[in-house]
Enzyme design. Structure first.
Site, mmCIF file in Angstrom:
data_model
loop_
_atom_site.group_PDB
_atom_site.id
_atom_site.type_symbol
_atom_site.label_atom_id
_atom_site.label_comp_id
_atom_site.label_asym_id
_atom_site.label_seq_id
_atom_site.Cartn_x
_atom_site.Cartn_y
_atom_site.Cartn_z
ATOM 1 N N LYS A 187 20.201 39.444 8.265
ATOM 2 C CA LYS A 187 19.496 40.739 8.871
ATOM 3 C C LYS A 187 19.339 40.615 10.423
ATOM 4 O O LYS A 187 18.508 39.935 10.656
ATOM 5 C CB LYS A 187 18.252 40.976 8.116
ATOM 6 C CG LYS A 187 17.612 42.171 8.336
ATOM 7 C CD LYS A 187 16.120 42.059 8.383
ATOM 8 C CE LYS A 187 15.511 41.919 9.755
ATOM 9 N NZ LYS A 187 15.792 42.654 10.804
ATOM 10 N N PRO A 188 19.958 41.554 11.078
ATOM 11 C CA PRO A 188 20.019 41.585 12.447
ATOM 12 C C PRO A 188 18.654 42.217 12.811
ATOM 13 O O PRO A 188 18.090 43.051 11.883
ATOM 14 C CB PRO A 188 21.187 42.100 13.130
ATOM 15 C CG PRO A 188 21.735 43.063 11.858
ATOM 16 C CD PRO A 188 21.213 42.427 10.462
ATOM 17 N N ALA A 189 18.446 42.289 13.883
ATOM 18 C CA ALA A 189 16.809 43.035 14.584
ATOM 19 C C ALA A 189 17.413 44.609 14.398
ATOM 20 O O ALA A 189 18.432 44.940 14.890
ATOM 21 C CB ALA A 189 16.719 42.512 15.996
ATOM 22 N N GLY A 241 13.115 34.288 16.053
ATOM 23 C CA GLY A 241 11.991 35.191 16.469
ATOM 24 C C GLY A 241 10.938 34.789 16.736
ATOM 25 O O GLY A 241 10.484 33.375 17.161
ATOM 26 N N GLU A 263 13.680 28.853 15.016
ATOM 27 C CA GLU A 263 13.740 28.953 16.340
ATOM 28 C C GLU A 263 12.413 29.758 16.675
ATOM 29 O O GLU A 263 12.982 30.895 16.688
ATOM 30 C CB GLU A 263 15.357 29.311 16.810
ATOM 31 C CG GLU A 263 16.304 28.360 16.573
ATOM 32 C CD GLU A 263 16.090 26.997 17.356
ATOM 33 O OE1 GLU A 263 15.538 26.681 18.264
ATOM 34 O OE2 GLU A 263 16.909 26.076 17.093
ATOM 35 N N CYS A 297 13.335 33.242 24.845
ATOM 36 C CA CYS A 297 12.166 32.196 24.485
ATOM 37 C C CYS A 297 12.272 31.006 25.395
ATOM 38 O O CYS A 297 11.313 30.484 25.565
ATOM 39 C CB CYS A 297 12.718 31.819 23.074
ATOM 40 S SG CYS A 297 14.482 31.320 22.777
ATOM 41 N N GLU A 394 3.677 34.769 25.386
ATOM 42 C CA GLU A 394 5.013 34.636 25.880
ATOM 43 C C GLU A 394 4.912 36.295 26.701
ATOM 44 O O GLU A 394 4.643 37.284 26.289
ATOM 45 C CB GLU A 394 5.965 35.029 25.055
ATOM 46 C CG GLU A 394 6.366 33.894 24.257
ATOM 47 C CD GLU A 394 7.726 33.780 23.538
ATOM 48 O OE1 GLU A 394 7.404 34.504 22.486
ATOM 49 O OE2 GLU A 394 8.728 33.463 23.698
HETATM 50 P P1 NAP Z 1 10.230 39.008 15.536
HETATM 51 O O1 NAP Z 1 9.350 40.298 15.806
HETATM 52 O O2 NAP Z 1 9.598 37.888 15.020
HETATM 53 O O3 NAP Z 1 11.565 39.482 14.825
HETATM 54 C C1 NAP Z 1 12.654 38.567 14.480
HETATM 55 C C2 NAP Z 1 13.352 39.038 13.389
HETATM 56 O O4 NAP Z 1 12.612 38.894 12.207
HETATM 57 C C3 NAP Z 1 13.959 40.384 13.492
HETATM 58 O O5 NAP Z 1 15.106 40.530 12.650
HETATM 59 C C4 NAP Z 1 12.808 41.030 12.546
HETATM 60 O O6 NAP Z 1 12.954 42.402 12.171
HETATM 61 C C5 NAP Z 1 12.334 40.304 11.618
HETATM 62 N N1 NAP Z 1 11.237 40.334 11.028
HETATM 63 C C6 NAP Z 1 10.218 40.875 11.571
HETATM 64 N N2 NAP Z 1 9.082 41.101 10.747
HETATM 65 C C7 NAP Z 1 9.575 40.340 9.552
HETATM 66 C C8 NAP Z 1 8.856 40.004 8.255
HETATM 67 N N3 NAP Z 1 7.581 40.359 7.900
HETATM 68 N N4 NAP Z 1 9.618 39.433 7.224
HETATM 69 C C9 NAP Z 1 11.031 38.998 7.798
HETATM 70 N N5 NAP Z 1 11.636 39.286 8.839
HETATM 71 C C10 NAP Z 1 10.844 39.875 9.738
HETATM 72 O O7 NAP Z 1 10.687 38.470 17.035
HETATM 73 P P2 NAP Z 1 11.244 39.594 18.310
HETATM 74 O O8 NAP Z 1 10.233 40.540 18.988
HETATM 75 O O9 NAP Z 1 12.258 40.449 17.636
HETATM 76 O O10 NAP Z 1 11.989 38.388 19.120
HETATM 77 C C11 NAP Z 1 11.384 38.005 20.111
HETATM 78 C C12 NAP Z 1 10.799 36.362 19.573
HETATM 79 O O11 NAP Z 1 11.938 35.716 19.374
HETATM 80 C C13 NAP Z 1 10.144 35.751 20.848
HETATM 81 O O12 NAP Z 1 9.100 35.082 20.354
HETATM 82 C C14 NAP Z 1 11.129 34.866 21.246
HETATM 83 O O13 NAP Z 1 10.828 33.750 21.945
HETATM 84 C C15 NAP Z 1 11.812 34.333 19.965
HETATM 85 N N6 NAP Z 1 13.327 33.699 20.226
HETATM 86 C C16 NAP Z 1 13.375 32.509 19.853
HETATM 87 C C17 NAP Z 1 14.447 31.991 20.304
HETATM 88 C C18 NAP Z 1 14.576 30.454 19.836
HETATM 89 O O14 NAP Z 1 15.815 29.965 19.812
HETATM 90 N N7 NAP Z 1 13.458 29.380 19.857
HETATM 91 C C19 NAP Z 1 15.632 32.508 20.765
HETATM 92 C C20 NAP Z 1 15.355 33.935 20.955
HETATM 93 C C21 NAP Z 1 14.341 34.624 20.646
HETATM 94 P P3 NAP Z 1 12.830 43.684 13.128
HETATM 95 O O15 NAP Z 1 13.900 43.639 14.166
HETATM 96 O O16 NAP Z 1 12.880 44.892 12.181
HETATM 97 O O17 NAP Z 1 11.402 43.642 13.659
#
Ligand code: NAP
Ligand code: MG
Length: 498
Positions: A187-189, A241, A263, A297, A394
């Site tokens: 599941k991509p974003a 995420g 991650e 991140c 962040e």
């Molecule tokens: P996010 O809201 O956690 O979303 C990540 C993914 O999870 C998306 O595909 C999202 O879908 C999905 N998701 C959201 N709610 C969910 C739920 N209740 N159950 C299952 N999946 C769910 O994060 P983001 O705002 O897209 O991305 C930014 C975050 O990613 C930051 O905290 C960043 O630091 C982190 N990140 C970490 C790394 C690493 O390698 N450590 C790399 C890149 C980013 P939707 O798109 O539909 O919301």
């Protein structure tokens, strides 16, 4: 609103598949629903993609489960060759993928091309790893038994990725899963499905067998991913995420004791010591802060600078930040694109206001432009108070927050390390110093999974990427990346002596 983007980009977007991908076929969502994908620079709608629900999720997972045994039985060389072909196809189609990525998430085209190269490299790396899955053979202490250690694919995997690196976060998971022989549901974003769908089509073209990779785009991640997580039929979840969603998935994974790779978020310190080469440190912060408009991140979130060099550092950084060209990422010369959505720009503006309320001084930026697009200007804040909210969350935007440390009689290293570690996160830390002992102390004492010494970039497909504390579990890339998708099996066998 209908998009009035340049026809070439519109044509490229028009060729991207917009359905779900299940069992080797593009299929609409069972409900027929779709959701819109918008361009953050113009706020125009680019296209609509299938909006999967629990029914689609179940079908996708069933397909992955059905194909697991046959896929695991394929030869490592054949899996390696699929990955290598996909690597070449991605490189061949760099401009097309970059255009899609820039249109749906905003990063400037040169950065998008950089991500295509970086993302493709995970496929080349794991093509090489697929044929090097090793084992071990020893003999028990009493000499009576063989201990044969092998590795097997963990089984059907759930992959969930964020929007900020829409290609690389996918290839970093799909690459090792293919290499290891795992089937997948992916599941991509919601904000960036097009890059992922293009990648899926490339894998199909590269010869990935039907049913190995099944992709469900959705506007309801909790339902789709929740269906997979609670099915009891997936054996592994690999998530990139936010820490918040990561914790939720860890709770769900406990239900069936599923393997997890997490991650999650970061709060990276960037430490500039008194003896640092200030020009190099400014070069480093421009990368560590400004890559992807600060939406990484690994982005430097808290910049600790020794008082003896803080004026030089701040002046030079402000000059560099002020000189950056902000605009639509698809336009020639743009260096800083929009943030991914309105909510993101609002959040960054709120954090800057809060820091100013806590006594920070705006050196440059800090004022949102009028007009369409989710833009926020490159901003430098100094004298940031430890109580300001952006020290504890962040920023995810182009805002450099500078905090002084040390003094005329102190190198302040104890203070800087204590400040740096004063956070629940531990993904990456950066430090600039020309002193070997200081570099050694910083490398050892920073509570992070990755350290950049005199560099603002640590990500590399050959290196183990990942964090400690609330930044996650497991590593992606490097020699360890494939291990996340393999189970160890030990076979005991008596040694016959007659
Ligand atoms: P996010 O809201 O956690 O979303 C990540 C993914 O999870 C998306 O595909 C999202 O879908 C999905 N998701 C959201 N709610 C969910 C739920 N209740 N159950 C299952 N999946 C769910 O994060 P983001 O705002 O897209 O991305 C930014 C975050 O990613 C930051 O905290 C960043 O630091 C982190 N990140 C970490 C790394 C690493 O390698 N450590 C790399 C890149 C980013 P939707 O798109 O539909 O919301
Ligand atoms: Mg989200």
């Amino acid at each position: 609103m209908t998009a009035t983007i340049p026809s070439t980009t519109a044509e490229i977007i028009g060729r991207v598949p917009t359905d779900l991908f299940i069992d080797g076929r593009w299929v609409p969502a069972a409900s027929g629903a779709t959701f819109a994908v918008d361009n953050p620079a113009t706020e125009e709608t680019l296209t609509h993609v299938a909006d999967g629900d629990a029914t689609d999720a179940r079908r996708a997972l069933q397909t992955a489960v059905d194909h697991q045994a046959a896929w695991a039985a394929t030869s490592p060389r054949s899996r390696s060759e699929i990955l290598y072909r996909a690597y070449q196809l991605i490189i061949d189609r760099t401009d097309e993928i970059a255009a899609v990525m820039t249109a749906e998430m905003g990063k400037p085209l040169p950065e998008a091309r950089g991500e295509v190269a970086y993302g493709a490299e995970f496929f080349r790396w794991f093509a090489e790893e697929a044929v090097r899955i090793g084992g071990d053979h020893t003999i028990t202490g009493d000499g009576a038994n063989r201990i044969v250690v092998t590795r097997q694919p963990v089984g059907p995997c759930i992959l969930v990725t964020p929007w900020n690196f829409p290609l690389a976060m996918g290839t970093r998971k799909i690459g090792p899963a293919i290499a290891a022989g795992c089937t997948m549901v992916f599941k991509p974003a919601e904000l960036t499905p097009l890059t992922a769908l293009l990648l899926t089509d490339i894998l199909r073209e590269a010869g990935l067998p039907d049913g190995v990779l099944n992709v469900v785009t959705t506007s309801d991640p909790g339902t789709v991913v929740g269906e997979w997580m609670t099915s009891g039929r997936a054996r592994k979840v690999s998530f990139t995420g936010s820490t918040e969603v990561g914790k939720l998935l860890l709770g769900q994974a406990a239900g069936s004791v599923m393997r997890t790779s997490m991650e999650l978020g970061g709060n990276a310190p960037f430490i500039v010591c008194a003896d640092a080469d200030v020009d190099r440190a400014v070069d480093g912060i421009m990368v560590a802060k400004m890559r992807n408009m600060g939406q990484a991140c690994t982005a430097a979130n808290r910049i600790f600078v020794h008082r003896s060099v803080i004026d030089d550092f701040t002046d030079e950084l402000a000059a560099r930040m002020t000189g950056l060209v902000v605009g639509d990422g698809s336009a020639d010369g743009t260096q800083v694109g929009p943030l991914v959505e309105a909510k993101a720009a609002d959040k960054v503006a709120g954090l800057v206001d809060d820091a100013v309320g806590h006594g920070a001084r705006i050196v440059c930026g800090g004022r949102r432009p009028a007009g369409a697009g989710h833009f926020y200007p490159p901003t430098v804040l100094t004298d940031v108070h430890p109580g300001a909210e952006l020290m504890h969350t962040e920023i995810f935007g182009p805002v450099a927050a500078i905090i002084p440390f040390g003094g005329p009689d102190s190198d302040g290293l104890d203070e800087a390390i204590a400040l740096a570690n004063d956070t629940p996160w531990g993904l990456v830390g950066y430090a600039y110093t020309q002193d070997l002992d200081r570099a050694d102390r910083l490398s050892t004492e920073l509570q992070v999974g990755m350290v950049g010494i005199n560099t603002g970039l640590v990500s590399n497909p050959a290196a183990p990427f990942g964090g400690v504390k609330e930044s996650g579990l497991g590593r992606e890339g490097g020699r360890l990346g494939i291990e996340e998708f393999l189970d160890v099996k030990y076979v005991a066998r008596p040694i016959r002596t007659s």
